[in-house]
Scaffold this motif. Structure first.
Motif, short mmCIF file in Angstrom:
data_model
loop_
_atom_site.label_atom_id
_atom_site.label_comp_id
_atom_site.label_asym_id
_atom_site.label_seq_id
_atom_site.Cartn_x
_atom_site.Cartn_y
_atom_site.Cartn_z
N HIS A 35 0.99 -1.11 0.05
CA HIS A 35 -0.18 0.08 0.12
C HIS A 35 0.86 1.27 0.03
N GLU A 36 2.08 1.14 0.87
CA GLU A 36 2.83 2.63 0.77
C GLU A 36 3.69 2.62 -0.35
N GLU A 38 2.24 1.56 -3.45
CA GLU A 38 1.57 2.33 -4.25
C GLU A 38 1.24 3.85 -4.18
N ARG A 39 0.95 3.98 -2.74
CA ARG A 39 0.80 5.67 -2.49
C ARG A 39 2.25 6.41 -2.98
N THR A 40 3.28 5.88 -2.80
CA THR A 40 4.33 6.76 -3.06
C THR A 40 4.40 6.60 -4.69
N LEU A 42 1.62 6.77 -6.98
CA LEU A 42 0.72 7.73 -7.19
C LEU A 42 1.29 9.29 -6.79
N LEU A 43 1.85 9.35 -5.76
CA LEU A 43 2.35 10.66 -5.30
C LEU A 43 3.31 11.26 -6.60
N HIS A 98 -4.92 12.12 -8.18
CA HIS A 98 -6.13 11.45 -7.11
C HIS A 98 -6.99 12.42 -6.70
N ASP A 99 -6.70 13.60 -6.31
CA ASP A 99 -7.26 14.61 -5.77
C ASP A 99 -8.59 14.74 -6.91
N ARG A 147 2.21 19.28 -1.07
CA ARG A 147 1.14 18.30 -0.49
C ARG A 147 0.28 19.05 0.59
#
Length: 162
Positions: A35-36, A38-40, A42-43, A98-99, A147
């Protein structure tokens, strides 16, 4: 059943519970790490898209600052075509965020420049519309890179089309 048998069963039970707990902990840690990651990822995509949007905003500013050529000639059609390419580039980058607020904002900017390019380029109202749009794009992309939360005050410039 003797005391040796009970001690053996307790030992076996403890080993099984320990194995289940450690397996569960490993699975939880793997999911958390995935999960981390994937988040990294996407960021990273959003950061790259924000940098690209900043570049595009300068190109849009330059494009709309040029005088609009007379209608129905090749220079006018080239001007419109260049504007459409820049608008498509903004729309393409919007897909990487994503936002939802950022995506909606870029969609409204794209729609206004695509549908009403001559109004956006009109230097008569001060500041011209293209100055507001390109400045707002840079403001929003700056918040993405830092961010921070979406700057809600930019919506003042983009009323809800519905």
């Amino acid at each position: 059943m003797g005391p040796e048998m009970v001690a053996g069963l307790f030992g076996l039970g403890g080993a099984l519970v320990g194995a289940a707990v450690s397996t569960g902990a490993v699975i939880w840690q793997q999911r958390k790490t995935a999960h981390e990651a994937e988040r990294t990822h996407l960021l990273g995509l959003a950061e790259a898209a924000a940098n690209e949007c900043i570049k595009i905003s300068y190109a849009l500013h330059k494009h709309f600052a040029e005088a609009v050529p007379e209608r129905n000639n090749s220079a006018y059609f080239q001007w419109v075509s260049t504007g459409e390419e820049l608008c498509r580039a903004v729309e393409e980058q919007a897909l990487r965020f994503h936002d939802k607020a950022v995506r909606d904002f870029l969609e409204r900017c794209h729609a206004e420049m695509y549908v009403r390019p001559e109004f956006v380029a009109d230097p008569e109202p001060w500041p011209p519309r293209y100055v507001i749009i390109s400045s707002d794009i840079r403001t929003v992309m700056g918040t993405v890179l830092r961010r921070q939360t979406f700057p809600k005050y930019v919506w003042e410039h983009y009323p809800d089309p519905s």
